[in-house]
Write an enzyme that holds these catalytic residues in place. Structure first.
Site, mmCIF file in Angstrom:
data_model
loop_
_atom_site.group_PDB
_atom_site.id
_atom_site.type_symbol
_atom_site.label_atom_id
_atom_site.label_comp_id
_atom_site.label_asym_id
_atom_site.label_seq_id
_atom_site.Cartn_x
_atom_site.Cartn_y
_atom_site.Cartn_z
ATOM 1 N N HIS A 107 -9.647 3.347 -2.599
ATOM 2 C CA HIS A 107 -9.123 3.312 -1.226
ATOM 3 C C HIS A 107 -10.216 3.766 -0.264
ATOM 4 O O HIS A 107 -11.239 4.299 -0.677
ATOM 5 C CB HIS A 107 -7.916 4.257 -1.109
ATOM 6 N N ASP A 153 0.853 -1.184 0.000
ATOM 7 C CA ASP A 153 0.000 0.000 0.000
ATOM 8 C C ASP A 153 0.904 1.255 0.000
ATOM 9 O O ASP A 153 2.124 1.128 0.167
ATOM 10 C CB ASP A 153 -0.853 -0.086 1.303
HETATM 11 P P1 13P Z 1 -10.013 2.148 5.243
HETATM 12 O O1 13P Z 1 -9.143 2.102 6.452
HETATM 13 O O2 13P Z 1 -10.914 3.309 5.241
HETATM 14 O O3 13P Z 1 -10.690 0.861 4.980
HETATM 15 O O4 13P Z 1 -9.022 2.390 3.987
HETATM 16 C C1 13P Z 1 -7.984 1.494 3.749
HETATM 17 C C2 13P Z 1 -7.122 1.961 2.635
HETATM 18 O O5 13P Z 1 -7.564 2.631 1.731
HETATM 19 C C3 13P Z 1 -5.714 1.576 2.656
HETATM 20 O O6 13P Z 1 -5.009 2.122 1.586
#
Ligand code: 13P
Length: 299
Positions: free
Chosen positions: A217, A81
């Protein structure tokens, strides 16, 4: 089984179903996610954030995910990520990630383009996919100069140019969803300028111009009907972290309250991991991911 992300994210799925990218930072979260995927016979992406790698240790966390994934009966892809550290990106590619998100969306457009191109050039030589972001997803990102919801959003025409210029494999779009639970009043104020949680019409406009799989996201708080609509317009991956954490957290607190005599962490964590699994299964059903692992043979 641990697979390349390209085996579970492909053009044929677009408009029909999506695959969640679940964040993990430890053994319990990873096991909850893997068990959910197995129960639903679903492919799944497991992703790490820089914070999770710092928390658990790079080799430790990747080791846990790889072992769990290799033993699983369903295909699991490993993705990094948000990351703008090229040195770390290279390290993770060497450690077996099949997909990396280079996030330079906080930089001016030209600099975002430059860094993304450099990462694509390096990653593609190793057969690794690259995700990049255009626009700004509120939450833990730089949002200080954002005045209204519209300032955040991905522009469809710019998105098409960006994808053509960079040759990225997946595009993270900013369409109103936020990372985490918004508590900061300034973020709440910006969000109050949006008509709906997610601007579905913008997803549709981006889809008309961009043919690669789209990633949403901050998908935790997005209402179910908007998730379904976004899938229809080509969102192939939804990032989910907060909903898993909240499910785990609630169950853990209840367990501690109900059973103050328990001191064994394994007994404390078990119902929390089960609750996280239930939440992950709910997402797999919602995104119609369930059943799509059936064509994969264990090798
Ligand atoms: P949330 O924590 O809102 O589910 O988002 C996760 C995310 O987009 C990680 O990149």
């Amino acid at each position: 089984m641990l697979v390349h992300i390209g085996r579970i994210i492909h053009k044929k799925m677009l408009g029909k179903y999506a695959v969640p990218a679940f964040n993990t930072s430890d053994l319990e979260m990873t096991q909850g996610i893997v068990r959910a995927a197995e129960k639903q016979k679903a492919p799944v992406i497991i992703q790490t954030s820089v914070g999770a790698l710092e928390y658990a240790g790079i080799e430790e966390l990747i080791g846990i995910i790889k072992v769990e994934a290799r033993q699983a009966s369903v295909p699991i892809a490993l993705h990094q990520d948000h990351c703008h550290d090229f040195v770390l990106i290279k390290k993770l590619i060497n450690l077996g990630y099949s997909s990396i998100m280079v996030d330079a969306s906080h930089l001016p457009y030209k600099e975002n383009l430059k860094l993304t191109k450099q990462v694509v050039s390096y990653a593609h030589k190793q057969g690794v996919w690259v995700q990049a972001e255009l626009g700004r997803i509120l939450g833990n990102e730089d949002w200080q100069n954002v005045k209204s919801g519209d300032d955040l959003m991905t522009d469809p025409i710019q998105a098409a140019e960006f994808v053509a210029d960079t040759r990225i494999d997946t595009l993270a779009i900013a369409v109103g969803s936020v990372h985490g639970i918004p508590v900061d009043p300034r973020i709440k104020k910006i969000l109050s300028t949006l008509k709906e949680h997610v601007d579905i019409e913008r997803v549709r406009q981006i889809r008309l111009k961009v043919k690669i799989p789209l990633v949403m996201h901050g998908a935790s708080g997005v209402p179910d009907n908007q998730i379904r609509a976004a899938i229809k317009y080509g969102v192939a991956v939804f990032n989910i972290d907060t909903d898993l954490r909240v499910a785990f957290n609630k169950a853990l607190r209840t367990n501690i309250k109900k059973n103050p005599q328990i001191y064994d962490p394994r007994k404390l964590f078990r119902p929390a991991t089960d609750a996280l699994q239930a939440m992950a299964e709910r997402k797999l059903k919602l995104m119609k991911t369930s059943g799509h692992a059936k064509r994969f043979k264990n090798n």
